[in-house]
Scaffold this active site. Structure first.
Site, PDB file in Angstrom:
ATOM      1  N   ASP A  88     -38.983 -23.201 -12.320  1.00 17.46           N
ATOM      2  CA  ASP A  88     -39.136 -24.896 -11.855  1.00 17.46           C
ATOM      3  C   ASP A  88     -40.220 -24.714 -10.855  1.00 17.46           C
ATOM      4  OD1 ASP A  88     -39.768 -27.164 -11.734  1.00 17.46           O
ATOM      5  OD2 ASP A  88     -37.452 -27.232 -10.678  1.00 17.46           O
ATOM      6  N   ASP A 106     -34.672 -37.442  -8.081  1.00 18.29           N
ATOM      7  CA  ASP A 106     -35.091 -36.197  -8.315  1.00 18.29           C
ATOM      8  C   ASP A 106     -36.408 -36.408  -7.137  1.00 18.29           C
ATOM      9  OD1 ASP A 106     -37.319 -34.070  -8.203  1.00 18.29           O
ATOM     10  OD2 ASP A 106     -37.893 -34.388 -10.667  1.00 18.29           O
ATOM     11  N   LYS A 157     -41.533 -33.126   2.154  1.00 18.64           N
ATOM     12  CA  LYS A 157     -40.640 -31.998   1.300  1.00 18.64           C
ATOM     13  C   LYS A 157     -41.180 -30.664   1.427  1.00 18.64           C
ATOM     14  CE  LYS A 157     -38.027 -30.531  -2.541  1.00 18.64           C
ATOM     15  NZ  LYS A 157     -38.221 -31.043  -4.560  1.00 18.64           N
ATOM     16  N   GLU A 203     -32.476 -27.958  -8.918  1.00 24.43           N
ATOM     17  CA  GLU A 203     -33.626 -28.943 -10.254  1.00 24.43           C
ATOM     18  C   GLU A 203     -33.839 -28.122 -10.972  1.00 24.43           C
ATOM     19  OE1 GLU A 203     -37.060 -28.814  -7.140  1.00 24.43           O
ATOM     20  OE2 GLU A 203     -36.331 -30.774  -6.444  1.00 24.43           O
TER      21      GLU A 203
END
Length: 341
Positions: A168, A6, A69, A146
């Site tokens: 999420d 992850d 990210k 995800e």
């Protein structure tokens, strides 16, 4: 051995499936399950990743990179000294560290990895993630959304057919996924969200409030003091997390700056209600994004049987209250650690 990674905005994790056919998270050198997605360039030869890098955020902010990210797939560079580093290069350093943890823990050769990405990632962002894996020397067999991973974590324990809404919200992104779980198979119906909305934005809102309050009470503007700002940013994140379990929280940073009379301390009390008010537009944005995704899927709120919460920011009471209000009476699942699900 194939591992799962992850690769998060704030923290990353690496795991494997053990002999009991259960996913098991691999701890880092500090014995923690979460590894900060932070890189510190000590010099041209030595680079630190994770816990050791995060400890340099305050004093060596100009040589420390976090939250990369958010720039995946962009024409973006971080300047460290006279050299620029792309998001792919920074992410590769994080991936390489996670693979190293896995190799040392398992004592086995790592053949490749399955890496999770936000469902809202476009082709450029996905390609950048694959390039980061290649640069890190690890073959990425699959990019798994995800929210899909989060739904699967709960889905294997359920025998009934269900319509699932996965929300999420991590450090940097907010993923919304509508899924149908039927006959042990998860099918994605629709996805939405934002790659520029996450826990960091709530931290920033709180940090700006702390700066503003300090300026008004002390007559000192810390906006251009990089070290002071970094201290406030780190403490803002801690306050946000504490306010998930308590209604008020103090932020104390001794000797944050020098005033005419000597050292000045920062000491403020933050209330949960105050925090929710500061972030009311962010919560409104969350509501709007959910509504947009439901509309795009052509379904009403009644379609949803169960909601799965994932991502550390989903612990915020304001977020949970918003979801509970929007989907009154719908079961909300959050038993599995949202940072790890």
């Amino acid at each position: 051995m194939i591992i799962g990674i992850d690769l998060g905005t704030t923290n990353s994790l690496v795991a494997f499936v053990n002999r009991e056919n259960k996913p098991e998270i691999i701890i880092n050198e500090r014995g923690n399950r979460l590894t900060p997605s932070v890189v510190y360039f000590k010099n041209e030869q030595e680079v630190l990743v994770g816990e050791l890098a995060r400890s340099q955020l305050i004093l060596k902010a100009d040589r420390t990179v976090s939250g990369i990210k958010r720039h995946m797939g962009e024409d973006y560079q971080v300047m460290i000294g006279e050299r620029g580093y792309s998001p792919v290069e920074i992410s590769a350093l994080i991936l390489r560290k996670l693979v190293k943890y896995a190799q040392e823990y398992l004592g086995d050769t790592i053949e490749g990895a399955v890496v999770t990405v936000p469902a809202y990632f476009n082709d450029n962002q996905r390609q950048a993630t694959l390039m980061a894996g290649e640069l890190a020397g690890i073959k990425i067999f699959k990019l798994l959304n995800e929210p899909t991973a989060a739904a699967l974590a709960y889905g294997f324990e359920s025998s009934q057919n269900q319509h699932v809404l996965v929300l999420d919200i991590g450090g940097g992104t907010f993923d919304i996924t509508l899924m149908e779980y039927q006959d042990n198979t998860c099918s994605v119906i629709c996805s939405g969200g934002s790659t520029t909305l996450g826990g960091i934005d709530f931290d920033n809102r709180l940090a700006e409030h702390i700066l503003k309050t300090f300026r008004e009470t002390q007559g000192i503007d810390l906006a251009n003091d990089l070290i002071a700002r970094q201290q406030i940013q780190i403490n803002a994140e801690k306050v946000k997390m504490d306010l998930s379990t308590i209604n008020e929280c103090s932020i104390l940073i001794p000797y944050i700056t020098m005033g005419p009379q000597g050292p000045v301390h920062l000491n403020q009390l933050i209330y949960r209600e105050q925090f929710d008010h500061l972030c009311h537009d962010l919560f409104a944005q969350i509501e709007s994004l959910i509504a947009q995704t439901m509309s795009k899927a052509g379904v009403s709120k009644d379609w949803v049987d169960v909601i799965v919460l994932a991502g550390g920011a989903s612990r915020m009471p304001g977020f949970r209250e918003k979801v509970a209000l929007l989907f009154a009476g719908v079961e909300i699942k959050s038993e599995i650690n949202p940072d790890e699900v």
